[in-house]
Write an enzyme that holds these catalytic residues in place. Structure first.
Site, short mmCIF file in Angstrom:
data_model
loop_
_atom_site.label_atom_id
_atom_site.label_comp_id
_atom_site.label_asym_id
_atom_site.label_seq_id
_atom_site.Cartn_x
_atom_site.Cartn_y
_atom_site.Cartn_z
N ASN A 9 32.69 -23.24 3.35
CA ASN A 9 31.64 -24.20 3.00
C ASN A 9 30.31 -23.55 3.37
OD1 ASN A 9 29.86 -26.33 2.78
ND2 ASN A 9 30.77 -27.54 4.44
N HIS A 96 32.24 -34.94 3.60
CA HIS A 96 31.86 -34.11 4.75
C HIS A 96 31.02 -34.94 5.72
CE1 HIS A 96 30.09 -30.97 7.18
NE2 HIS A 96 31.09 -30.21 6.79
N GLU A 98 28.47 -34.32 7.30
CA GLU A 98 27.01 -34.26 7.10
C GLU A 98 26.58 -35.22 5.99
OE1 GLU A 98 26.94 -29.99 6.75
OE2 GLU A 98 27.41 -29.87 8.89
N GLU A 168 37.91 -32.64 10.61
CA GLU A 168 36.79 -31.92 11.22
C GLU A 168 36.14 -32.80 12.28
OE1 GLU A 168 35.07 -28.78 8.38
OE2 GLU A 168 34.25 -30.67 7.75
N SER A 214 33.76 -25.02 13.87
CA SER A 214 33.60 -23.77 14.63
C SER A 214 34.84 -22.88 14.57
CB SER A 214 33.21 -24.07 16.09
OG SER A 214 31.94 -24.72 16.13
#
Ligand code: PGA
Length: 252
Positions: A9, A96, A98, A168, A214
């Protein structure tokens, strides 16, 4: 046996020349043996350039980072699944953190997008994950249940062939703090259990669940060797061809 799926991504990074260089750099360094499905998700403006740089290279697919739930029309600034398909995408990332966090995308809204994208013929990487606050308050399980039940509501059995879930944890995204392999395995097993309760065991067993947050070349192997971790959704480390190729190798 679930086939590992590793996606890069690229988020809102790289202008055309750098995006092209990154794609070119991935080609030969990827020792693709068919065991790992690889997806690159560049910005909308560089999809063309990346597609051309990959030049139909087998084993690497393209994905969009987002889409809207309409085919066309007066939706300034949005992009449709049909447009992503038109430029050569097979996949799209939906949900996602975000998008949830900065653009207030709700489970209901994301559910509309998932349905529309699948209906248009895209495959979906559907992202879920708890924030640090939610984890510390002991709300992680509740949040994951809500995100799965809400975001995937009404998805039919056959459609699950075209869905990958990415777990995530928000506290691990872009922070350098990754979940430990045990934390990842626990969460993935929980997610698979929720999918099993909601959609049935067969679907849950076949569903690929990527870990994201990460992921780096030096932690990828341990994370992806966990029994319920079926690949990775990689942000920062996907911007480096060698590092990303190393992560892909660890998934094989
Ligand atoms: P990160 O991002 O690898 O930079 O933590 C992962 C993601 O947001 O998909």
């Amino acid at each position: 046996m679930r086939k590992s799926v590793v996606a890069g991504n690229w988020k809102m990074n790289l202008l055309t020349e750098d995006a092209r260089d990154l794609a070119l750099g991935l080609g030969p360094s990827n020792d693709l043996d068919g065991n790992v499905e690889v997806i690159l998700c560049p910005t909308f403006t560089t999809l063309w350039a990346v597609r051309d740089a990959l030049n139909g290279q087998p084993g690497i697919a393209l994905g969009g980072q987002n889409c809207y739930h309409k085919e066309s029309g007066a939706f300034t600034g949005e992009i449709s699944p049909q447009m992503l398909l038109d430029v050569g995408c097979e996949w799209v990332i939906i949900g996602h953190s975000e998008r949830r966090q900065y653009f207030n995308e709700s489970d209901e809204f994301l559910n509309e997008k998932v349905h529309f994208a699948l209906g248009a013929g895209l495959k979906v990487m559907f992202c879920i994950g708890e924030t640090l606050e939610e984890r510390e308050k002991g709300q992680m399980n509740e949040v994951l249940v809500r995100q799965i039940e809400g975001g995937l509501a009404g998805i039919g059995d056959k459609q699950f062939d075209n869905i990958v879930v990415a777990y995530e944890p928000v506290w691990a995204i872009g922070t350098g703090v990754t979940a430990s392999p045990e934390q990842a395995q626990d969460a993935h097993a929980f997610v698979r259990g929720v999918v099993s309760n909601t959609f049935g065991e067969t679907i849950a067993n076949a569903l690929r669940i990527q870990y994201g947050g990460s992921v780096k070349p030096n932690n990828a192997q341990e994370l992806m060797s966990q029994p319920d971790v079926d690949g990775a959704l990689v942000g920062g480390a996907a911007l480096d061809a060698e590092g990303f190729a190393a992560i892909v190798k660890h998934a094989g």
